[in-house]
Design an enzyme around this catalytic site. Structure first.
Site, PDB file in Angstrom:
ATOM      1  N   LYS A 209       0.984  -6.461  22.413  1.00  0.00           N
ATOM      2  CA  LYS A 209      -0.334  -6.793  21.845  1.00  0.00           C
ATOM      3  C   LYS A 209      -1.467  -6.525  22.835  1.00  0.00           C
ATOM      4  CE  LYS A 209       0.752 -11.123  21.158  1.00  0.00           C
ATOM      5  NZ  LYS A 209       2.093 -11.121  21.809  1.00  0.00           N
TER       6      LYS A 209
ATOM      7  N   ARG B   9       9.747 -19.141  25.322  1.00  0.00           N
ATOM      8  CA  ARG B   9       8.560 -18.662  24.619  1.00  0.00           C
ATOM      9  C   ARG B   9       8.938 -17.974  23.324  1.00  0.00           C
ATOM     10  NH1 ARG B   9       6.595 -15.160  29.128  1.00  0.00           N
ATOM     11  NH2 ARG B   9       4.817 -14.517  27.875  1.00  0.00           N
TER      12      ARG B   9
HETATM   13  P1  ADP Z   1       2.012  -8.919  24.884  1.00  0.00           P
HETATM   14  O1  ADP Z   1       0.515  -8.876  25.118  1.00  0.00           O
HETATM   15  O2  ADP Z   1       2.362  -8.834  23.423  1.00  0.00           O
HETATM   16  O3  ADP Z   1       2.679 -10.073  25.563  1.00  0.00           O
HETATM   17  P2  ADP Z   1       2.114  -6.623  26.721  1.00  0.00           P
HETATM   18  O4  ADP Z   1       1.081  -5.672  26.177  1.00  0.00           O
HETATM   19  O5  ADP Z   1       1.758  -7.407  27.917  1.00  0.00           O
HETATM   20  O6  ADP Z   1       2.622  -7.604  25.524  1.00  0.00           O
HETATM   21  O7  ADP Z   1       3.442  -5.768  26.983  1.00  0.00           O
HETATM   22  C1  ADP Z   1       4.611  -6.377  27.550  1.00  0.00           C
HETATM   23  C2  ADP Z   1       5.264  -5.395  28.532  1.00  0.00           C
HETATM   24  O8  ADP Z   1       5.805  -4.279  27.831  1.00  0.00           O
HETATM   25  C3  ADP Z   1       4.304  -4.806  29.567  1.00  0.00           C
HETATM   26  O9  ADP Z   1       5.021  -4.638  30.767  1.00  0.00           O
HETATM   27  C4  ADP Z   1       3.904  -3.440  28.969  1.00  0.00           C
HETATM   28  O10 ADP Z   1       3.574  -2.499  29.976  1.00  0.00           O
HETATM   29  C5  ADP Z   1       5.170  -3.046  28.223  1.00  0.00           C
HETATM   30  N1  ADP Z   1       4.907  -2.325  26.959  1.00  0.00           N
HETATM   31  C6  ADP Z   1       3.882  -2.513  26.080  1.00  0.00           C
HETATM   32  N2  ADP Z   1       4.016  -1.689  24.997  1.00  0.00           N
HETATM   33  C7  ADP Z   1       5.161  -0.978  25.203  1.00  0.00           C
HETATM   34  C8  ADP Z   1       5.855   0.030  24.435  1.00  0.00           C
HETATM   35  N3  ADP Z   1       5.395   0.456  23.239  1.00  0.00           N
HETATM   36  N4  ADP Z   1       7.000   0.533  24.948  1.00  0.00           N
HETATM   37  C9  ADP Z   1       7.473   0.103  26.141  1.00  0.00           C
HETATM   38  N5  ADP Z   1       6.880  -0.835  26.903  1.00  0.00           N
HETATM   39  C10 ADP Z   1       5.724  -1.378  26.450  1.00  0.00           C
HETATM   40  P1  ADP Z   2       2.291 -13.435  25.884  1.00  0.00           P
HETATM   41  O1  ADP Z   2       1.537 -12.510  24.989  1.00  0.00           O
HETATM   42  O2  ADP Z   2       2.952 -12.774  27.010  1.00  0.00           O
HETATM   43  O3  ADP Z   2       3.108 -14.434  25.165  1.00  0.00           O
HETATM   44  P2  ADP Z   2      -0.198 -14.773  26.459  1.00  0.00           P
HETATM   45  O4  ADP Z   2      -0.803 -14.202  27.671  1.00  0.00           O
HETATM   46  O5  ADP Z   2      -0.746 -14.397  25.144  1.00  0.00           O
HETATM   47  O6  ADP Z   2       1.342 -14.452  26.585  1.00  0.00           O
HETATM   48  O7  ADP Z   2      -0.185 -16.358  26.546  1.00  0.00           O
HETATM   49  C1  ADP Z   2       0.299 -17.031  27.689  1.00  0.00           C
HETATM   50  C2  ADP Z   2       0.404 -18.518  27.398  1.00  0.00           C
HETATM   51  O8  ADP Z   2      -0.896 -19.035  27.076  1.00  0.00           O
HETATM   52  C3  ADP Z   2       1.280 -18.888  26.203  1.00  0.00           C
HETATM   53  O9  ADP Z   2       2.635 -18.999  26.553  1.00  0.00           O
HETATM   54  C4  ADP Z   2       0.670 -20.250  25.808  1.00  0.00           C
HETATM   55  O10 ADP Z   2       1.091 -21.281  26.685  1.00  0.00           O
HETATM   56  C5  ADP Z   2      -0.819 -20.029  26.059  1.00  0.00           C
HETATM   57  N1  ADP Z   2      -1.532 -19.549  24.842  1.00  0.00           N
HETATM   58  C6  ADP Z   2      -2.156 -18.338  24.664  1.00  0.00           C
HETATM   59  N2  ADP Z   2      -2.715 -18.265  23.448  1.00  0.00           N
HETATM   60  C7  ADP Z   2      -2.447 -19.448  22.818  1.00  0.00           C
HETATM   61  C8  ADP Z   2      -2.734 -19.981  21.521  1.00  0.00           C
HETATM   62  N3  ADP Z   2      -3.425 -19.283  20.608  1.00  0.00           N
HETATM   63  N4  ADP Z   2      -2.288 -21.233  21.241  1.00  0.00           N
HETATM   64  C9  ADP Z   2      -1.605 -21.955  22.153  1.00  0.00           C
HETATM   65  N5  ADP Z   2      -1.288 -21.513  23.372  1.00  0.00           N
HETATM   66  C10 ADP Z   2      -1.695 -20.263  23.716  1.00  0.00           C
END
Ligand code: ADP
Ligand code: ADP
Ligand code: ZN
Length: 213
Positions: A13, A168
């Site tokens: 995302k 998570r």
């Molecule tokens: P989110 O915001 O949903 O938690 P991230 O954008 O941080 O996800 O992506 C999680 C990990 O996967 C990061 O290390 C990113 O570089 C990698 N990543 C994101 N999109 C892809 C993809 N389409 N294929 C492989 N790796 C990806």
């Molecule tokens: P990822 O996409 O890797 O799950 P985020 O960076 O979006 O992680 O979020 C990290 C942490 O921040 C989550 O595990 C949660 O504890 C908190 N968080 C983020 N967005 C929300 C939300 N909309 N509601 C509740 N907690 C949130």
């Protein structure tokens, strides 16, 4: 245009929101990034949120709703990355947009299995200075351990350890998945195969947003 990115942690995302917000000139609102900033600066919100984030739990709705009311742009398009994550958050968002005479255009569901989530998050590298995101294998920085954008040191997030990742994912399945039905009922949901590579997912997003389907 107002767009929501929904999906498990690690589904891409943030990566896609950064690209798309530049391509379509939208603001990018990442509640995870905002919370991490608040923790770093030790604001009252940060102090309250930290313990939940470290445990891999959601920060309570009341805090998240106050945060989103503060940061939501009054005009111009935006991408919500990581909000809403619960049904109460989605209801408040709907109400807030209504009050401003605005409407949510689309919700993208980033579809990814738990195993791929674990692989993605265990390889994720985050810049300790600017928050830019890399992957050891799928999106490596030009120079190992160093951010391409700002030269900052790349680290593994505390919550990107396998045990917390699994937690998570469970939290996502229990508390966030009900939003799939919520947005389906409102005819807003588009499913994306988030297992494809970064360029392909970006192409698909642009296609749906330009052609509406
Ligand atoms: P989110 O915001 O949903 O938690 P991230 O954008 O941080 O996800 O992506 C999680 C990990 O996967 C990061 O290390 C990113 O570089 C990698 N990543 C994101 N999109 C892809 C993809 N389409 N294929 C492989 N790796 C990806
Ligand atoms: P990822 O996409 O890797 O799950 P985020 O960076 O979006 O992680 O979020 C990290 C942490 O921040 C989550 O595990 C949660 O504890 C908190 N968080 C983020 N967005 C929300 C939300 N909309 N509601 C509740 N907690 C949130
Ligand atoms: Zn950086």
């Amino acid at each position: 245009m107002i767009v929501v990115f929904l999906g498990p942690p690690g589904s891409g995302k943030g990566t896609q929101a950064k690209k798309l917000s530049q391509e379509l000139n939208l603001s990018h609102i990442s509640t995870g990034d905002l919370l991490r900033e608040a923790v770093k600066k030790q604001t009252p919100l940060g102090l309250k949120a930290k313990e939940y984030m470290d445990r891999g739990e959601l920060v309570p709705d009341s805090l998240m709703i106050a945060l989103i009311e503060e940061v939501m742009p009054k005009e111009g398009g935006f991408i919500l990355d990581g909000f809403p994550r619960t049904v109460p958050q989605a209801l408040v968002l709907e109400d807030m947009l209504n009050r401003h005479g605005r409407n949510l255009d689309k919700v993208f569901l980033f579809d990814l299995s738990e195993e791929v989530v674990v692989e993605r998050l265990s390889g994720r590298l985050t810049c300790s200075q600017c928050g830019a995101v890399y992957h050891k294998k799928y999106n490596p920085p030009k120079q190992e351990g160093i951010c391409d954008l700002c030269g900052g040191k790349l680290i593994q997030r505390e919550d990107d350890k396998e045990e917390v990742i699994r937690k998570r994912y469970r939290v996502y399945a229990e508390q966030t998945k009900p939003l799939i039905e919520f947005y389906q009922e409102r005819n807003k949901l588009t499913r994306l195969d988030a297992e494809q590579d970064i360029q392909e997912v970006n192409r698909k997003l642009l296609e749906v947003l330009k052609n509406g389907g």
